[in-house]
Design a protein around this motif. Structure first.
Motif, PDB file in Angstrom:
ATOM      1  N   LYS A 190       0.848  -1.204   0.000  1.00  0.00           N
ATOM      2  CA  LYS A 190       0.000   0.000   0.000  1.00  0.00           C
ATOM      3  C   LYS A 190       0.876   1.245   0.000  1.00  0.00           C
ATOM      4  O   LYS A 190       1.828   1.362   0.763  1.00  0.00           O
ATOM      5  CB  LYS A 190      -0.909   0.007   1.224  1.00  0.00           C
ATOM      6  N   SER A 191       0.535   2.174  -0.901  1.00  0.00           N
ATOM      7  CA  SER A 191       1.277   3.434  -1.017  1.00  0.00           C
ATOM      8  C   SER A 191       0.322   4.519  -1.514  1.00  0.00           C
ATOM      9  O   SER A 191      -0.881   4.274  -1.657  1.00  0.00           O
ATOM     10  CB  SER A 191       2.455   3.267  -1.984  1.00  0.00           C
ATOM     11  N   ILE A 193       0.047   5.538  -4.402  1.00  0.00           N
ATOM     12  CA  ILE A 193      -0.418   5.278  -5.768  1.00  0.00           C
ATOM     13  C   ILE A 193      -0.972   3.861  -5.942  1.00  0.00           C
ATOM     14  O   ILE A 193      -1.427   3.509  -7.030  1.00  0.00           O
ATOM     15  CB  ILE A 193       0.709   5.504  -6.787  1.00  0.00           C
ATOM     16  N   SER A 194      -0.926   3.049  -4.894  1.00  0.00           N
ATOM     17  CA  SER A 194      -1.385   1.667  -5.029  1.00  0.00           C
ATOM     18  C   SER A 194      -1.953   1.155  -3.711  1.00  0.00           C
ATOM     19  O   SER A 194      -1.453   1.502  -2.638  1.00  0.00           O
ATOM     20  CB  SER A 194      -0.234   0.770  -5.483  1.00  0.00           C
ATOM     21  N   GLU A 195      -2.987   0.329  -3.809  1.00  0.00           N
ATOM     22  CA  GLU A 195      -3.545  -0.325  -2.618  1.00  0.00           C
ATOM     23  C   GLU A 195      -2.752  -1.576  -2.254  1.00  0.00           C
ATOM     24  O   GLU A 195      -2.946  -2.141  -1.179  1.00  0.00           O
ATOM     25  CB  GLU A 195      -5.011  -0.705  -2.866  1.00  0.00           C
ATOM     26  N   GLY A 196      -1.863  -2.020  -3.151  1.00  0.00           N
ATOM     27  CA  GLY A 196      -1.102  -3.225  -2.879  1.00  0.00           C
ATOM     28  C   GLY A 196      -1.992  -4.464  -2.910  1.00  0.00           C
ATOM     29  O   GLY A 196      -3.085  -4.463  -3.501  1.00  0.00           O
ATOM     30  N   ILE A 197      -1.553  -5.522  -2.257  1.00  0.00           N
ATOM     31  CA  ILE A 197      -2.323  -6.768  -2.250  1.00  0.00           C
ATOM     32  C   ILE A 197      -2.904  -7.088  -0.873  1.00  0.00           C
ATOM     33  O   ILE A 197      -3.534  -8.136  -0.687  1.00  0.00           O
ATOM     34  CB  ILE A 197      -1.468  -7.958  -2.747  1.00  0.00           C
ATOM     35  N   GLY A 198      -2.682  -6.224   0.099  1.00  0.00           N
ATOM     36  CA  GLY A 198      -3.298  -6.409   1.408  1.00  0.00           C
ATOM     37  C   GLY A 198      -4.785  -6.074   1.361  1.00  0.00           C
ATOM     38  O   GLY A 198      -5.255  -5.382   0.450  1.00  0.00           O
ATOM     39  N   LEU A 199      -5.539  -6.544   2.338  1.00  0.00           N
ATOM     40  CA  LEU A 199      -6.982  -6.346   2.338  1.00  0.00           C
ATOM     41  C   LEU A 199      -7.386  -5.169   3.225  1.00  0.00           C
ATOM     42  O   LEU A 199      -6.929  -5.063   4.364  1.00  0.00           O
ATOM     43  CB  LEU A 199      -7.690  -7.609   2.829  1.00  0.00           C
ATOM     44  N   PRO A 200      -8.256  -4.290   2.732  1.00  0.00           N
ATOM     45  CA  PRO A 200      -8.792  -3.220   3.581  1.00  0.00           C
ATOM     46  C   PRO A 200      -9.702  -3.818   4.651  1.00  0.00           C
ATOM     47  O   PRO A 200     -10.233  -4.924   4.501  1.00  0.00           O
ATOM     48  CB  PRO A 200      -9.577  -2.345   2.607  1.00  0.00           C
ATOM     49  N   LEU A 201      -9.889  -3.098   5.737  1.00  0.00           N
ATOM     50  CA  LEU A 201     -10.720  -3.592   6.840  1.00  0.00           C
ATOM     51  C   LEU A 201     -12.128  -3.928   6.373  1.00  0.00           C
ATOM     52  O   LEU A 201     -12.767  -4.841   6.898  1.00  0.00           O
ATOM     53  CB  LEU A 201     -10.769  -2.551   7.963  1.00  0.00           C
ATOM     54  N   SER A 202     -12.619  -3.191   5.381  1.00  0.00           N
ATOM     55  CA  SER A 202     -13.991  -3.407   4.904  1.00  0.00           C
ATOM     56  C   SER A 202     -14.169  -4.778   4.251  1.00  0.00           C
ATOM     57  O   SER A 202     -15.303  -5.228   4.063  1.00  0.00           O
ATOM     58  CB  SER A 202     -14.379  -2.311   3.911  1.00  0.00           C
ATOM     59  N   ARG A 203     -13.071  -5.444   3.918  1.00  0.00           N
ATOM     60  CA  ARG A 203     -13.151  -6.756   3.271  1.00  0.00           C
ATOM     61  C   ARG A 203     -12.747  -7.887   4.217  1.00  0.00           C
ATOM     62  O   ARG A 203     -12.504  -9.008   3.791  1.00  0.00           O
ATOM     63  CB  ARG A 203     -12.280  -6.778   2.017  1.00  0.00           C
ATOM     64  N   LEU A 204     -12.678  -7.568   5.494  1.00  0.00           N
ATOM     65  CA  LEU A 204     -12.302  -8.558   6.490  1.00  0.00           C
ATOM     66  C   LEU A 204     -13.455  -8.804   7.454  1.00  0.00           C
ATOM     67  O   LEU A 204     -14.174  -7.881   7.826  1.00  0.00           O
ATOM     68  CB  LEU A 204     -11.070  -8.104   7.274  1.00  0.00           C
ATOM     69  N   LEU A 205     -13.624 -10.063   7.847  1.00  0.00           N
ATOM     70  CA  LEU A 205     -14.649 -10.457   8.811  1.00  0.00           C
ATOM     71  C   LEU A 205     -13.984 -10.537  10.175  1.00  0.00           C
ATOM     72  O   LEU A 205     -13.214 -11.449  10.466  1.00  0.00           O
ATOM     73  CB  LEU A 205     -15.256 -11.804   8.420  1.00  0.00           C
TER      74      LEU A 205
END
Length: 589
Positions: A190-191, A193-205
């Motif tokens: 995450k930077s 200019i990019s979200e990277g490949i980690g998951l945002p909190l909104s996509r985690l249970l």
């Protein structure tokens, strides 16, 4: 398998000699010989749209057929001629005479030729380039077990093959005083200019860690795995964090010298994960095979089943336990439904009797496996045909495998088995590119299959007596590559669940720093983490629950490396299972 195993030889060919492969190849060859190229009785082709399946030499339901007819003056000369054509003349005199005698009942020459061809294609000389010398001894097979007084239990080994990106299966969520989630997003690319490949909190249970030793009070499960969240909240599932194959506790200062594994390589790490014996104390065996061996030696009937080909994890020591069943996800096909002669299967067994010590290893492997498959096929096919399925399983290969597992479980009483271990493969987790998109797809299939599996276990009253343990050969780099994927690493997270599991915890030690130079000395380049929890940790408690004593020679056989770790890094039965859960007795030495 076969004599290759005690000789410590490896052969890709012998790995193909499984029950579904052998049954299908022989059915196909018999069909080709009797009916021509068609779909008759599991034939190699499709329905041509005309004719019926008759073994009368008319081949009326085929696209074509075999034309060759031997020209020998008598039956023996004709078999010798066919042997030259089909085995390079390697067929032994004993087998030649057996085939002549067995096919003599056929009055017409064409039907006699078809009989001879069928019997030849079942021999070790046809399937290998070896010559054989018969010992004159019949092969022994596992005798059907009687009624067992032991309560039934099963282990399901679920392998996510390819190297699971488990940091996107279980990610940090709420963490303090160290903000592990921000560190996770940063190293995952995450930077500005990019979200990277980690998951945002909104996509985690979100689920609570229920473990004050963890750096986070809560973690997040991938959004496409709600079944794992549901089981976790119900207290039926545990995660074990930063785990992997280890010979002893390791860190950055000693792992290169003492890891004893071919790190970051699929074949080596798959092999060692399934063996759990880096010092090669029990050469050629797997952890589940050794569990079954120990139980068998004290009179507890234990069987092992692979729904995904021959696997090291189920292999026991020669002569110590029962050989594994190898099944196809579609179930079992009938073998030789319309035999050409009376007692044909008995003749085939005699053609594949014990060979002398100086006979070819490959021919002996074929013949020993064929005899073993015969006995298992007949027993299991009859039992499986009487099972029921209460749950609508999804249309996927993974779901079909789990469905078959529940059907085989229902045959335990008929087989006299009180312990079953199953191996289920789920491939496609080698996510070097587009990891996010690919995991959404893979996890959706996985979630739906596991949900149906759990529902069926409950419907069959097998939920309390089953534990599923999930593994993958290694984790993946937290640092992404340029293709928005992740590469081979080491430590990762895995899970276990079942009706008797004391769950709802994230066990192990989830890393709080993913960069080289961390205080714990477990971070390598690109976010490759050295495991802090060995595979032995979960296996010890599971083996105890299954009936292996907590200490002593039995556990030393099952887990020959577990004494290399301090007790606090291992989990016993009482750590992983409810104290009052049914069927938790151990065997006595």
């Amino acid at each position: 398998s076969g004599p290759n195993r005690p000789a410590k030889l490896t052969s890709p060919e012998t790995m193909l000699v499984t029950m579904p492969n052998v049954v299908n190849i022989i059915n196909g060859m018999f069909s080709l010989i009797k009916y021509g190229l068609s779909d008759c009785n599991e034939g190699f082709s499709v329905d041509p749209g005309y004719g019926d399946c008759y073994d009368n030499g008319a081949y009326e339901r085929s696209f074509g057929h075999l034309f060759y007819e031997p020209t020998g003056a008598d039956d023996y000369e004709q078999v010798v001629e066919l042997s030259l054509l089909l085995t390079g003349g390697r067929l032994s005199n004993g087998n030649l005479n057996t085939i002549v005698d067995s096919c003599a009942s056929e009055s017409e020459q064409p039907s006699k030729t078809r009989c001879m061809q069928q019997l030849i294609v079942t021999t070790g000389e046809f399937h290998t380039t070896n010559t054989i010398t018969s010992s004159g001894e019949d092969r022994s097979v596992d005798a059907p077990a009687g009624i067992s007084s032991e309560p039934y239990k099963s282990i399901v080994y679920y392998n996510l093959r390819g190297g699971l990106d488990s940091y996107n299966m279980l990610a940090p969520y709420t963490c303090s005083p160290i903000d592990v989630y921000t560190r996770y997003r940063t190293i995952r690319g995450k930077s500005g200019i990019s979200e990277g490949i980690g998951l945002p909190l909104s996509r985690l249970l979100e689920v609570p860690s229920n473990n004050t030793a963890q750096p986070c009070s809560s973690f997040g499960i991938h959004e496409n795995l709600p079944v794992l969240q549901e089981l976790y909240v119900q207290g039926k599932l545990n995660f074990i964090s930063n785990a992997g194959v280890l010979p002893k506790p390791l860190n950055v200062s000693n792992f290169k010298r003492e890891a004893r594994a071919n790190l970051f390589a699929h074949n080596g790490m798959q092999h060692e994960t399934q063996r759990e014996d880096l010092f090669d104390k029990f050469s050629g065996t797997g952890v589940c095979g050794r569990i079954a061996d120990v139980l068998t030696q004290v009179g507890i009937v234990a069987n092992t089943f692979s729904i995904s080909g021959q696997r090291t994890v189920l292999t026991g020591a020669p002569g110590q336990g029962r050989s594994p069943f190898n099944l196809h996800s579609k179930g079992l096909s009938p073998f030789n439904e319309e035999p050409s002669i009376e007692n044909m299967n008995d003749v085939i067994k005699s053609l594949n009797n014990h060979t002398a010590a100086d006979s070819g290893f490959f021919a002996e492997t074929w013949s020993s496996k064929l005899s073993d498959i015969f006995s298992k096929q007949a027993l299991l096919k009859a039992a499986l045909d009487g099972t029921t399925v209460n749950t609508a399983f999804p249309d996927s290969d993974t779901a079909a495998r789990f469905k078959l597992v529940t059907q085989v479980m229902q045959t335990a009483e008929a087989r006299g088995s009180s312990r079953d271990i199953f191996y289920v493969d789920h491939t496609g987790f080698d996510t070097h590119s587009n990891v996010d998109v690919r995991l959404i797809s893979k996890f959706t299939v996985m979630n739906d299959a596991l949900k149906a599996f759990v529902e069926e276990l409950k419907a069959l009253n097998l939920w309390e007596s089953t534990v599923l343990v999930q593994f993958s050969e290694f984790g993946r780099t937290l640092d992404p590559n340029t293709a928005l994927g992740a590469d081979h690493a080491w430590g990762g997270h895995h899970f276990m669940f079942g009706g008797s599991v004391q769950g709802g915890k994230v066990l192990g030690h989830y890393p709080s720093n993913f960069e080289q130079g961390d205080a714990e000395g477990i971070a390598l380049g690109r976010g490759r983490m050295i495991p802090t929890t060995p595979w032995d940790a979960m296996w010890k408690g599971v083996a105890e629950w299954f009936g292996i004593p907590a200490s002593g020679p039995e556990m030393d056989t099952v887990l020959p490396m577990h004494k290399n770790f301090p007790p606090e890094r291992l989990y016993g039965k009482n750590d992983l299972f409810h104290l009052l859960s049914p069927n938790t007795e151990e065997i006595t030495s």
